[in-house]
Write an enzyme that holds these catalytic residues in place. Structure first.
Site, PDB file in Angstrom:
ATOM      1  CD  GLU A   1      -7.946  82.012 -29.941  1.00  0.00           C
ATOM      2  OE1 GLU A   1      -8.497  82.480 -28.932  1.00  0.00           O
ATOM      3  OE2 GLU A   1      -7.359  82.704 -30.780  1.00  0.00           O
TER       4      GLU A   1
ATOM      5  CE  LYS B   1     -16.727  80.405 -23.907  1.00  0.00           C
ATOM      6  NZ  LYS B   1     -16.716  80.780 -22.517  1.00  0.00           N
TER       7      LYS B   1
ATOM      8  NE  ARG C   1     -13.380  89.706 -23.195  1.00  0.00           N
ATOM      9  CZ  ARG C   1     -14.093  89.537 -24.305  1.00  0.00           C
ATOM     10  NH1 ARG C   1     -15.180  88.780 -24.282  1.00  0.00           N
ATOM     11  NH2 ARG C   1     -13.741  90.108 -25.419  1.00  0.00           N
TER      12      ARG C   1
ATOM     13  NE  ARG D   1     -19.160  90.129 -20.480  1.00  0.00           N
ATOM     14  CZ  ARG D   1     -20.092  89.350 -20.937  1.00  0.00           C
ATOM     15  NH1 ARG D   1     -19.920  88.064 -20.947  1.00  0.00           N
ATOM     16  NH2 ARG D   1     -21.213  89.851 -21.369  1.00  0.00           N
TER      17      ARG D   1
ATOM     18  CD  GLU E   1     -11.919  83.793 -19.481  1.00  0.00           C
ATOM     19  OE1 GLU E   1     -12.058  84.838 -20.163  1.00  0.00           O
ATOM     20  OE2 GLU E   1     -12.858  83.247 -18.882  1.00  0.00           O
TER      21      GLU E   1
ATOM     22  NE  ARG F   1     -24.231  87.523 -26.517  1.00  0.00           N
ATOM     23  CZ  ARG F   1     -23.430  86.968 -25.607  1.00  0.00           C
ATOM     24  NH1 ARG F   1     -22.653  85.960 -25.944  1.00  0.00           N
ATOM     25  NH2 ARG F   1     -23.398  87.406 -24.381  1.00  0.00           N
TER      26      ARG F   1
HETATM   27  P1  ATP Z   1     -19.745  82.303 -20.914  1.00  0.00           P
HETATM   28  O1  ATP Z   1     -20.746  82.613 -19.850  1.00  0.00           O
HETATM   29  O2  ATP Z   1     -20.061  81.142 -21.780  1.00  0.00           O
HETATM   30  O3  ATP Z   1     -18.322  82.351 -20.474  1.00  0.00           O
HETATM   31  P2  ATP Z   1     -20.017  84.944 -21.763  1.00  0.00           P
HETATM   32  O4  ATP Z   1     -21.456  85.284 -21.895  1.00  0.00           O
HETATM   33  O5  ATP Z   1     -19.277  85.411 -20.576  1.00  0.00           O
HETATM   34  O6  ATP Z   1     -19.862  83.398 -21.956  1.00  0.00           O
HETATM   35  P3  ATP Z   1     -19.277  84.894 -24.462  1.00  0.00           P
HETATM   36  O7  ATP Z   1     -19.069  85.981 -25.417  1.00  0.00           O
HETATM   37  O8  ATP Z   1     -20.457  84.074 -24.730  1.00  0.00           O
HETATM   38  O9  ATP Z   1     -19.263  85.481 -23.010  1.00  0.00           O
HETATM   39  O10 ATP Z   1     -18.016  83.942 -24.457  1.00  0.00           O
HETATM   40  C1  ATP Z   1     -16.809  84.565 -24.554  1.00  0.00           C
HETATM   41  C2  ATP Z   1     -16.111  84.540 -23.243  1.00  0.00           C
HETATM   42  O11 ATP Z   1     -15.272  83.411 -23.184  1.00  0.00           O
HETATM   43  C3  ATP Z   1     -15.210  85.710 -23.150  1.00  0.00           C
HETATM   44  O12 ATP Z   1     -15.875  86.782 -22.523  1.00  0.00           O
HETATM   45  C4  ATP Z   1     -14.026  85.207 -22.359  1.00  0.00           C
HETATM   46  O13 ATP Z   1     -14.229  85.518 -20.999  1.00  0.00           O
HETATM   47  C5  ATP Z   1     -14.059  83.708 -22.496  1.00  0.00           C
HETATM   48  N1  ATP Z   1     -12.945  83.107 -23.239  1.00  0.00           N
HETATM   49  C6  ATP Z   1     -12.232  82.039 -22.837  1.00  0.00           C
HETATM   50  N2  ATP Z   1     -11.304  81.689 -23.734  1.00  0.00           N
HETATM   51  C7  ATP Z   1     -11.410  82.561 -24.759  1.00  0.00           C
HETATM   52  C8  ATP Z   1     -10.733  82.702 -25.995  1.00  0.00           C
HETATM   53  N3  ATP Z   1      -9.747  81.883 -26.377  1.00  0.00           N
HETATM   54  N4  ATP Z   1     -11.114  83.718 -26.811  1.00  0.00           N
HETATM   55  C9  ATP Z   1     -12.100  84.553 -26.449  1.00  0.00           C
HETATM   56  N5  ATP Z   1     -12.789  84.462 -25.292  1.00  0.00           N
HETATM   57  C10 ATP Z   1     -12.455  83.470 -24.442  1.00  0.00           C
END
Ligand code: ATP
Length: 594
Positions: free
Chosen positions: A248, A250, A255, A271, A301, A419
């Site tokens: 998908e 990103k 979030r 979050r 998102e 995670r």
């Molecule tokens: P980062 O700082 O890299 O955004 P994170 O630590 O906030 O990551 P991760 O679990 O590492 O969180 O990455 C997932 C995050 O990516 C989710 O919390 C969401 O906000 C975002 N995201 C964007 N697109 C998607 C998607 N298609 N599916 C799931 N999560 C997504």
């Protein structure tokens, strides 16, 4: 329970930062509480009245609390103000002043204090300030000096016992689930789905571990977010996903977990489980139109888009928008946003979190009537590195930061609060020989020199070490701040200033000012290297050295959506370090001496 007993426990918690000691004190406390008191005490101990997501705030300002104290002890307000200036803390001032006034009988019960605080939080509208002062005076008149100290710290939002959720979960598991690993896992799972420690504790106390089976996903109560692991390249992603995965886009925004009730009422959560509904009125308005079969809980998102080209725009535009609540309407026109939905957790027929991801995705597509502002995340199932690469390139071209790979296996349930490799993120930065961005917690600041004299010139950042439950420094960052950004630092950091180094922070550097770990910001750097000064993942790669980020730079992005324990972890930093060792190894070695 008498409130005096509870504050005696608070004194013991306040005196330690060691997770094991805290757990022991909490276990003892749990044993002395009735099931009715359990929830109240657990919320209070975190400085809350209800679970975080309900957003109940005490909302008492220093001046109001000062007035109440003056009234309770019969002293003129200016005397209180002067004493607070000297002690730096209204709680300690109250403690000292009440030492001269015997408390009115009878002694306070925990439930009475809770009820009083609840009344303070709930008072609203005309005359509410007076009402709040009245409730507070009534409590203070009956309080002993130590009780008054804690009552004031709670109402001012400054109770900092340092008891984190994970420590409370440890204590609950030890007390009610036999202390086994399996028991701990079940207790945490119940918390991850309900986000309510009080509820979990009450069920455990009255029905034991089996009672946790009653914890169900409910609309209106946020579930802790599922998180992703990283992977260094797309071949690795495919291998971990056994040759086939759903990729998908990103999106790089914010979030949002949206709960749409049967009648269309909509609540949004971040979050870190904060209620965002007031911040995004357009989503509250549009979501029920896009989701006509209800109730539903979906996740997505939220990202700004360019209305002309449909391209996704950089995150700064969202953050700018978030900082300017007052001019919402104008900003909405200037920066239209879109919510890209990527999961459904609850559908009209019931919870879906235990269903495999492909089923949830199909259901999501069925349930959403997409429009300009509410869409479904772009997805493609791929089975080769070439296909994956093409999709990745497409996502970058569309303005995204990379891809999320999602497992299609039977076991690909929604794992609340975890995670794992069921979701793997792969970002553009990984392809540029540069580590991923790092979310660091500000633990200290250095006074500026030259042009920056009189201000903070650099910040000391730390990652979170989950195993040790502490914060370990990994860089000192001064670049990436413009003048306006520097000027606002004292205001942002003011609430977290400390006079002594926090006990849950380790660093070989001594900043001019220490902060309680709270504020999270994003940095990038050239690479991770070994350092004798920093303490992140200390001794993991080589004895006597920690990991440090070279040439760190603030990206301009405050991660207000993350609490300190949601920051990048020491373990993640270690993974990032190891994943970059493929680059000329000598660079990192040479940097070790730097
Ligand atoms: P980062 O700082 O890299 O955004 P994170 O630590 O906030 O990551 P991760 O679990 O590492 O969180 O990455 C997932 C995050 O990516 C989710 O919390 C969401 O906000 C975002 N995201 C964007 N697109 C998607 C998607 N298609 N599916 C799931 N999560 C997504």
């Amino acid at each position: 329970m008498k409130f005096a007993e509870l504050v005696a426990t608070y004194d013991r918690l306040d005196a330690t930062t060691k997770r094991l000691e805290m757990r022991a004190v909490l276990v003892e406390l749990l044993g002395r509480l009735s099931p009715d008191e359990l929830g109240e005490v657990l919320y209070l101990s975190q400085g809350l009245l209800r679970p975080e997501y309900e957003g109940i705030e005490l909302g008492v300002a220093d001046s109001l609390a000062g007035r109440a104290l003056a009234d309770a002890v019969g002293a003129p307000e200016p005397r209180i103000t002067a004493a607070v200036r000297a002690s730096g803390d209204l709680g300690s001032t109250a403690e000292a002043m009440l030492a001269q006034v015997p408390p009115n009988p009878p002694p306070l019960e925990v439930t009475e204090v809770y009820a009083g605080l609840y009344a303070i939080a709930r008072a609203s509208g005309e005359g509410s300030q007076e009402a709040k002062v009245g409730f507070l005076v009534a409590l203070l008149r009956r309080a002993t000096p130590t009780e008054a100290k804690y009552i004031l710290r709670i109402v001012l939002g400054r109770l900092r016992l340092g008891v984190r959720e994970m420590t409370i979960l440890d204590a609950l598991a030890e007390k009610y689930a036999g202390g086994s690993r399996a028991g701990r896992v079940r207790v945490e799972a119940a918390y991850n789905v309900s986000s309510d420690l009080g509820l979990v504790a009450r069920l455990l106390a009255t029905e034991g571990v089996e009672g946790l089976g009653k914890v169900r996903l409910e609309v209106g109560r946020p579930i802790r977010a599922m998180l992703a692991e990283r992977s260094p390249d797309l071949a690795d992603v495919l291998e971990r996903m056994e040759g086939r995965t759903a990729l998908e886009y990103k999106y790089d925004g914010l979030r949002v977990q949206a709960h749409v009730f049967e009648d269309g009422t909509t609540r949004l959560f971040s979050r870190r489980l904060e209620d965002l509904s007031g911040q995004f009125p357009e989503l509250v308005r549009d979501l029920p139109k896009a989701l006509v079969r209800r109730p539903v809980i979906v996740e997505g998102e939220r990202d700004p888009i360019d209305p002309d080209t449909d391209e996704i725009r950089p995150f700064q535009e969202v953050s700018r928008r978030r900082g300017r609540k007052y001019d919402l309407e104008r900003m909405q026109e200037e920066v239209p946003v879109c919510l890209f939905l990527f999961d459904v957790l609850l559908a009209p027929e019931g919870p879906l979190i235990d269903r495999p991801f492909p089923e949830r995705r199909d259901r999501l597509v069925q349930l959403v009537t997409t429009d300009e502002r509410i869409r479904v995340a772009k997805q493609q199932v791929v089975a080769s590195v070439e296909e994956a690469q093409a999709f990745f390139d497409e996502s970058i071209a569309a303005g995204c930061e990379g891809v999320m790979a999602k497992s299609l296996a039977d076991g690909s349930a929604y794992r609340a609060g975890a995670r794992g490799f069921w979701w793997i993120k792969y970002k553009r930065e990984y392809t540029q020989g540069l580590a991923d961005s790092i979310d660091g917690v500000v633990v200290g600041a250095f006074a500026g020199r030259g042009r920056r004299a009189g201000r903070y010139g650099a910040l000391l950042l730390a990652v979170y070490n989950e195993r040790e439950d502490r914060f370990e420094s990994f860089c000192k960052v001064g670049s990436g701040f413009d003048d306006a950004g520097l000027a606002e630092l004292p205001k942002r950091l003011g609430p977290f200033e400390l006079d002594t180094p926090p006990e849950d922070v380790v660093s070989g550097l001594t900043p001019d000012r220490w902060f309680r770990p709270a504020l999270v910001l994003e940095v990038r750097g050239a690479e991770l290297s070994l350092s004798p000064i920093h303490r992140a993942a200390f001794g993991e790669v080589r004895p006597g050295t920690g990991l440090a980020l070279r040439f760190p730079r603030f990206t301009g992005r405050y991660r207000d959506d993350k609490g300190p324990t949601d920051a990048t972890t020491a373990a993640e930093l270690l993974t990032l370090y190891r994943s970059q060792v493929k680059q000329p190894a000598r660079t990192s070695e040479a940097a070790a001496g730097a």
